[in-house]
Design a protein around this motif. Structure first.
Motif, short mmCIF file in Angstrom:
data_model
loop_
_atom_site.label_atom_id
_atom_site.label_comp_id
_atom_site.label_asym_id
_atom_site.label_seq_id
_atom_site.Cartn_x
_atom_site.Cartn_y
_atom_site.Cartn_z
N VAL A 62 1.27 -1.27 0.01
CA VAL A 62 -0.14 0.06 0.04
C VAL A 62 1.04 1.20 0.06
CG1 VAL A 62 -2.06 0.93 1.23
CG2 VAL A 62 -1.76 -0.57 1.67
N ILE A 63 1.06 2.14 -0.91
CA ILE A 63 1.75 2.94 -1.27
C ILE A 63 1.00 4.61 -1.30
CG2 ILE A 63 3.46 4.05 -2.98
CD1 ILE A 63 3.91 0.90 -3.90
N GLY A 64 1.36 5.50 -0.31
CA GLY A 64 0.78 6.68 -0.28
C GLY A 64 1.80 7.93 -1.20
N ALA A 65 1.37 9.05 -1.31
CA ALA A 65 1.71 9.55 -2.51
C ALA A 65 2.08 10.67 -1.61
CB ALA A 65 0.62 10.71 -2.88
N SER A 66 3.45 10.37 -2.89
CA SER A 66 4.79 11.50 -2.52
C SER A 66 4.71 13.14 -2.66
CB SER A 66 5.39 11.23 -3.51
OG SER A 66 7.14 11.97 -2.92
N ASP A 67 5.41 13.38 -0.97
CA ASP A 67 5.33 14.97 -1.29
C ASP A 67 6.47 15.69 -1.09
OD1 ASP A 67 7.27 14.17 1.10
OD2 ASP A 67 5.90 14.74 2.35
N GLY A 68 7.58 14.90 -2.10
CA GLY A 68 9.02 15.19 -3.08
C GLY A 68 10.02 14.40 -2.72
N GLY A 69 9.54 13.28 -1.21
CA GLY A 69 11.27 12.32 -0.94
C GLY A 69 10.37 11.31 -1.33
N LYS A 70 11.18 10.14 -0.67
CA LYS A 70 10.46 9.18 -0.82
C LYS A 70 8.90 9.07 -0.77
CE LYS A 70 14.76 7.24 0.90
NZ LYS A 70 15.74 6.04 2.02
N PRO A 71 8.55 8.09 -1.90
CA PRO A 71 7.13 7.98 -1.05
C PRO A 71 6.58 7.04 -0.56
CG PRO A 71 7.22 7.10 -3.27
CD PRO A 71 8.88 7.31 -2.85
N PRO A 72 5.65 7.08 0.84
CA PRO A 72 5.78 6.35 2.07
C PRO A 72 4.99 5.24 1.53
CG PRO A 72 4.02 8.17 1.69
CD PRO A 72 4.56 8.45 0.65
N LEU A 73 4.87 3.87 2.30
CA LEU A 73 4.61 2.39 1.94
C LEU A 73 4.17 2.32 3.37
CD1 LEU A 73 5.07 0.04 0.71
CD2 LEU A 73 6.58 -0.07 2.29
N LEU A 74 3.09 3.41 2.71
CA LEU A 74 1.68 2.89 4.19
C LEU A 74 1.28 1.29 4.91
CD1 LEU A 74 -0.77 4.87 2.10
CD2 LEU A 74 1.11 5.57 3.67
N TYR A 100 11.26 3.06 -0.57
CA TYR A 100 10.42 3.43 0.07
C TYR A 100 10.74 4.49 1.46
CZ TYR A 100 7.87 1.77 -3.64
OH TYR A 100 7.44 1.36 -5.35
N ASP A 101 9.72 5.06 2.17
CA ASP A 101 9.86 5.79 3.39
C ASP A 101 8.99 4.08 4.09
OD1 ASP A 101 9.36 6.69 6.11
OD2 ASP A 101 9.09 8.47 5.87
N VAL A 102 9.73 3.45 5.20
CA VAL A 102 9.48 2.38 5.98
C VAL A 102 9.38 2.67 7.21
CG1 VAL A 102 9.52 0.54 3.91
CG2 VAL A 102 11.13 1.06 6.27
N SER A 103 9.29 4.64 7.92
CA SER A 103 9.15 4.72 8.90
C SER A 103 7.65 4.54 9.98
CB SER A 103 9.48 6.13 9.32
OG SER A 103 9.50 6.47 8.33
N GLN A 104 6.59 4.45 8.83
CA GLN A 104 5.40 4.34 9.17
C GLN A 104 4.60 3.05 8.83
OE1 GLN A 104 4.19 6.05 12.04
NE2 GLN A 104 6.12 7.42 11.84
N THR A 105 5.28 1.85 8.47
CA THR A 105 4.61 1.07 7.28
C THR A 105 3.87 -0.02 8.70
OG1 THR A 105 6.82 1.29 5.50
CG2 THR A 105 4.68 -0.80 6.21
#
Length: 489
Positions: free
Chosen positions: A405-417, A449-454
């Protein structure tokens, strides 16, 4: 306009058509309605014409002069002029259709428009010319002309690229199959597991219940096997040969055997372009064209891998065709013999669970995560939900992941929800959760991906053991069972 009481759902489509045909602005306007066969397009458009006093014409496969005679008779019956119409060309027809809207907005529907354009390829250009911005017949009319067709490849080209009608349409409406939640309601099935099994065969096509199965619905989970034998595997019902007719009705699918083989390759698990080519014992370049044609026809869909840019997989979008390719086609000669359905189904049940029901459940879980799940569940709105292969550099192996489940990117790495696994027949436990933790670590190290909140998510048609339930209570994992997919928010 009031929607007919016997029309199930289609609220969005009805509202869009109502706004289009009731628009009071001056000048004739053009709309395009498309969708696969059996979705109720004709019922929808005829109902709009009845409600607004419009004109409906259903084209047939015929030579151009015969089609001109048919629409001449239809318009004569509708308008009741002093002398009957005898149109010599389509320019006269289109101008007469525009004249219908001289006093008020009025819907005019030409159904199965591809039949007419096939017999007369100049017809789109004729309509383009009739809808010129400053042309008197157009500016003095409020006709709402709707062109409708089931040949998706043709209809998608009607407004694309350098096509004559590009930029002319004020409405482009696609009538899609019912989603799995609406399909369960339409079939009147309350049991979620039973609803998923039925949906894996007939999908969300309305006609398959009312006309093709004559209202025959499984009477509970214990009746599912008998229902399959007496409907889709019964040579006396229209459902039996429907998958073959769906292919035959697509005008761009000329070499039916080749396209059946491509679909058969995908149904057997050869989901990549290279896998399809190997299955057919051909070069990858040789299967590019049939794959593209099947994509344009809406029968195949390419899903990009969530973790590998150069890899994608194909899946069959029509459940009935996938069921036919996996279960029916290999034993077609046996099924054609009356009374063989129960025996064939008993021998095919395991293959159905592994090759049809399992992948279908995975896709339903992806659809649910993208369209139906509460965004708060993932702490963000999903932009895309896909599957993919996670590479493990240490062991040089790839790990299949059912949901990303991939979120929208705000300019950085896309968040992997969230990442998840979907199993139809497995009771899921801590082992599945530990595997997801490991995959999350691998994805984080890859840096894409940004997995900090996955979040971790387990989807199961069979449920979860006690340890998994405890992990969910501690907030370590999201558990999604069959009832959760159908629960209303």
């Amino acid at each position: 306009m009031r929607k007919p009481p016997d029309m199930f759902d289609r609220d969005h489509e009805w509202a869009a058509l109502t706004r289009f045909v009731s628009d009071e602005q001056p000048g004739a306007t053009l709309g395009v309605v498309s969708g696969r066969r059996r979705q109720g397009k004709t019922f929808l458009l005829e109902a709009v014409c009845r409600a607004a006093g419009g004109f409906y014409f259903g084209a047939i496969e015929a030579a151009d002069p015969e089609s001109l005679r048919h629409i001449s008779r239809a318009l004569t019956a509708h308008c009741k002029p002093a002398s009957p119409f005898h149109f010599q060309n389509w320019s006269e027809v289109v101008d007469t259709l525009l004249s219908l809207g001289a006093e008020r907005p009025i819907p005019v529907v030409i159904d199965e428009f591809p039949y007419l354009a096939k017999a007369n390829p100049e017809l789109p250009s004729i309509i383009q010319n009739a809808f010129r911005p400053l042309r008197e017949q157009r500016t003095g009319s409020r006709t709402r002309l709707l062109l409708c067709g089931s040949a998706l490849s043709f209809m998608s080209r009607l407004l694309s690229g350098s096509a004559p009608l590009r930029g002319r349409a004020g409405l482009e409406l696609v009538v899609r199959p019912l989603d799995f939640r609406l399909a369960a309601e339409f079939w009147g099935i309350d049991d979620p597991r039973l609803a998923i099994q039925v949906n894996a065969i007939v999908g969300g096509t309305p006609a398959y219940r009312r006309e093709f199965a004559r209202g025959d619905v499984p009477n509970g989970p214990e009746d599912f096997d008998d229902w399959v034998a007496r409907t889709v595997l019964n040579p006396e019902t229209p459902l039996f040969r429907e998958p073959r007719y769906l292919l035959a009705e697509e005008p761009d699918l000329r070499d039916t055997a080749l396209y059946l083989s491509v679909l058969g390759a995908v149904a057997c698990g050869n989901a990549t372009r290279g896998g399809i080519a190997n299955y057919l014992e051909r070069k990858a370049a040789d299967v590019a064209h049939p794959i593209t044609v099947l994509e344009d026809a809406g029968l195949l869909r390419r899903d990009a891998d969530a973790f590998r840019d150069n890899r994608s997989t194909y899946r069959i979008t029509e459940p009935l065709i996938r069921f036919y390719q996996t279960i029916m086609r290999p034993v077609w000669d046996q099924l054609e013999r009356p009374g063989s359905a129960h025996r064939v189904w008993a021998g095919s049940r395991r293959r159905f669970t592994g090759n049809v029901l399992g992948p279908h459940f995975e896709q339903l879980c992806r659809d649910w995560a993208l369209h139906d799940a509460d965004p708060a569940l993932f702490d963000g709105l999903p932009a895309r939900v896909a599957n993919g292969t996670v590479h493990d550099p240490a062991t040089r192996t790839g790990h299949e992941l059912d949901l990303a489940v991939i979120g929208a990117s705000d300019g950085g790495k896309p968040p992997l929800l969230a990442i998840g696994e979907a199993k139809w027949n497995d009771t899921m436990g801590v082992g599945h959760i530990d595997r997801l933790r490991h995959l999350r670590d691998l994805i984080g190290r890859a840096g894409r991906y940004d997995v900090s909140q996955t979040r971790l998510m387990c989807c199961s048609g069979a449920g979860f053991n006690d340890k998994a339930q405890l992990a969910a209570e501690r907030g370590e994992v999201i558990l999604v069972d069959a009832p959760a997919l159908y629960a209303k928010r």
